[in-house]
Design an enzyme around this catalytic site. Structure first.
Site, mmCIF file in Angstrom:
data_model
loop_
_atom_site.group_PDB
_atom_site.id
_atom_site.type_symbol
_atom_site.label_atom_id
_atom_site.label_comp_id
_atom_site.label_asym_id
_atom_site.label_seq_id
_atom_site.Cartn_x
_atom_site.Cartn_y
_atom_site.Cartn_z
ATOM 1 N N PHE A 1 1.349 -1.751 -0.813
ATOM 2 C CA PHE A 1 2.218 -2.300 0.233
ATOM 3 C C PHE A 1 1.710 -1.782 1.565
ATOM 4 O O PHE A 1 1.663 -0.571 1.799
ATOM 5 C CB PHE A 1 3.679 -1.877 0.041
ATOM 6 C CG PHE A 1 4.576 -2.454 1.112
ATOM 7 C CD1 PHE A 1 5.089 -3.744 0.995
ATOM 8 C CD2 PHE A 1 4.874 -1.728 2.256
ATOM 9 C CE1 PHE A 1 5.892 -4.288 1.999
ATOM 10 C CE2 PHE A 1 5.676 -2.258 3.261
ATOM 11 C CZ PHE A 1 6.185 -3.543 3.132
ATOM 12 N N ASP B 1 -4.278 4.347 3.837
ATOM 13 C CA ASP B 1 -2.992 4.029 4.442
ATOM 14 C C ASP B 1 -2.043 5.188 4.131
ATOM 15 O O ASP B 1 -1.505 5.303 3.030
ATOM 16 C CB ASP B 1 -2.453 2.711 3.875
ATOM 17 C CG ASP B 1 -1.085 2.358 4.461
ATOM 18 O OD1 ASP B 1 -0.535 3.184 5.214
ATOM 19 O OD2 ASP B 1 -0.574 1.262 4.157
ATOM 20 N N LYS C 1 5.805 5.879 10.075
ATOM 21 C CA LYS C 1 6.981 6.511 9.479
ATOM 22 C C LYS C 1 7.340 7.898 10.045
ATOM 23 O O LYS C 1 8.010 7.982 11.066
ATOM 24 C CB LYS C 1 6.822 6.564 7.960
ATOM 25 C CG LYS C 1 7.004 5.174 7.315
ATOM 26 C CD LYS C 1 7.185 5.298 5.830
ATOM 27 C CE LYS C 1 7.338 3.961 5.128
ATOM 28 N NZ LYS C 1 8.672 3.392 5.231
HETATM 29 N N1 PLP Z 1 1.997 1.087 4.706
HETATM 30 C C1 PLP Z 1 2.739 1.784 3.824
HETATM 31 C C2 PLP Z 1 2.063 2.656 2.820
HETATM 32 C C3 PLP Z 1 4.135 1.690 3.868
HETATM 33 O O1 PLP Z 1 4.863 2.374 2.968
HETATM 34 C C4 PLP Z 1 4.737 0.863 4.826
HETATM 35 C C5 PLP Z 1 6.198 0.709 4.886
HETATM 36 O O2 PLP Z 1 6.905 0.987 3.957
HETATM 37 C C6 PLP Z 1 3.918 0.164 5.722
HETATM 38 C C7 PLP Z 1 2.551 0.307 5.637
HETATM 39 C C8 PLP Z 1 4.515 -0.714 6.769
HETATM 40 O O3 PLP Z 1 5.116 0.065 7.732
HETATM 41 P P1 PLP Z 1 6.156 -0.589 8.767
HETATM 42 O O4 PLP Z 1 7.373 -0.930 7.972
HETATM 43 O O5 PLP Z 1 6.394 0.510 9.771
HETATM 44 O O6 PLP Z 1 5.491 -1.774 9.358
#
Ligand code: PLP
Length: 407
Positions: free
Chosen positions: A150, A234, A263
């Protein structure tokens, strides 16, 4: 504009939970199926709803409030910065932005940073950097992600995610492919000159707190080195202390070419970051990327204070020891409903043999916030400094709920 409805009620306690949910049903795009409470206040690892009911927060705004709600140092930094300068555009630099850039470069061992506003935006920027690097080497621009990943909800990031998230939003951008997670042979087989980058979460968050194997991450590094492919970690969810290290990459000692963060970085003030090594940074030129809000003084001051608290209060060690203790306590119950307890630091997944959603609802009714990912995984991502007494309370309630729900 109807001025009569502008702020008709001034304080949260003039609303009930039901009032605010009626407003949600009336005014908000129905994107989130929300729990039936409205939160009004947070302190440390506890939050209160508008009717004054208290909850222990094992979700922390989905792994965001790593130093707890309204940490006095973060609040003071935000207040001070808000009085001084909130926003200036990226035509100018500011003290908080430069200090935060320096801190993150030093902590990560990467070379340069770009600040944005969210996780998805950090990933979008990372994909651009990786593609430009690949094109400069005469290669194609396909980004490879893994099953269960994700990376966000924008068009490019849903192109890396589950097909279900793409439904109804076509045409989905081209140049994104998905391969099996933890399977280096599949990646080797898929290699072509079109492969620009590989993007991986060291521990998949939304995919069910599913760790990448250490060996897989090391193999990814060798694979990418041998072929000039950019390796993107990520760390939007795993970064900023969540797993008991500044970055999850520190546990496996693999240095990616790019790290994405968001986050936990700003304690809830929106900020994301793209960190790049020298090689990748070198392809970016003036005008290649930008943002209005990204890295503004307010967000950077909040992030600087967050990093300071994690360092001064030694929260990396706390996250490691609390996480270890929590996981071993839950494992000791040996409940038939529990398949596995996994994760690292305070990123914990309790894998159930049934949907975790009813468990989340029962916990909520008993004053605990948590959530379910990948349907059957109860995710626990509390503030890193959650007091042991609160965790004991959570364990008592969780044991009761899981025992009641056990077959
Ligand atoms: N990457 C990861 C690993 C995430 O857990 C999330 C959100 O849960 C995102 C990207 C996307 O982040 P945002 O919701 O701040 O766009």
């Amino acid at each position: 504009m109807q001025t009569s409805t502008l702020n008709p009620k001034s304080t949260p306690d003039t609303y009930t939970n039901a009032d605010l949910h009626a407003m949600d049903a009336r005014y908000y795009l129905p994107t989130f199926k929300r729990y039936p409470i409205a939160l009004a206040k947070g302190q440390g690892s506890e939050v209160w709803d508008v009717e004054g009911k208290r909850y222990i927060d094992m979700l922390a705004g989905i792994a965001v409030s790593n130093v707890g709600h309204s940490h006095p140092e973060v609040v003071a930094a935000i207040q001070k910065q808000a009085e001084q300068l909130i926003h200036i555009s990226n035509f100018y630099v500011s003290v908080p932005q430069m200090e935060l850039a320096e801190q993150l470069v030093n902590l990560s061992g990467l070379a340069r940073v770009f600040f944005c506003n969210s996780g998805a935006e950090a990933l979008e920027g990372a994909f651009k950097v990786a593609r430009k690097y690949a094109h400069q080497q005469g290669k194609g621009g396909t980004i490879y992600a893994f099953t269960g990943a994700f990376h966000g909800r924008t068009l490019a990031t849903i192109a890396t995610g589950k097909p279900a998230m793409q439904q109804g939003f076509g045409p989905i951008p081209e140049g994104f492919k998905t391969l099996p997670f933890n399977d280096i042979a599949a990646l080797e087989k898929a290699y072509s000159e079109d492969m620009a980058a590989v993007v991986v979460e060291p521990i998949q968050g939304e995919g069910g707190v599913r760790p990448a194997h250490t060996e897989f991450l090391r193999q990814l590094r060798s694979f990418c080195d041998a072929r000039g492919v950019a390796l993107i970690f990520d760390e939007v969810q795993t970064g900023v202390g969540r797993t008991g290290a500044w970055f999850a990459k520190d546990h496996v000692q693999v240095q990616p070419d790019i790290i994405t963060l968001a986050k936990g970085l700003g304690s809830g003030v929106p900020i994301g970051a793209i960190l790049c090594n020298d090689k990748l940074s070198a392809v970016i030129d003036y005008g290649d990327h930008g943002t209005t809000f990204g890295g503004n003084p307010l967000a950077c001051a909040a992030a600087l204070a967050t990093l300071r608290v994690i360092h001064n209060e030694e929260l990396l060690a706390t996250a490691r020891s609390q996480g270890h203790w929590l996981r071993s306590e839950i494992r000791q119950w040996q409940l038939p409903l529990i398949e596995e307890v996994r994760g690292q630091g305070l990123m914990i997944g309790v894998v159930l043999k049934a949907s975790a959603k009813p468990v989340v609802e029962k916990l909520l009714a008993r004053g605990i916030l948590a959530n379910a990912t990948a349907d059957n995984v109860l995710r626990l991502v509390p503030p890193l400094n959650i007091p042991r007494a609160l965790l004991t309370e959570v364990l008592d309630t969780l044991k009761q709920v899981l025992t009641e729900a056990s077959p």
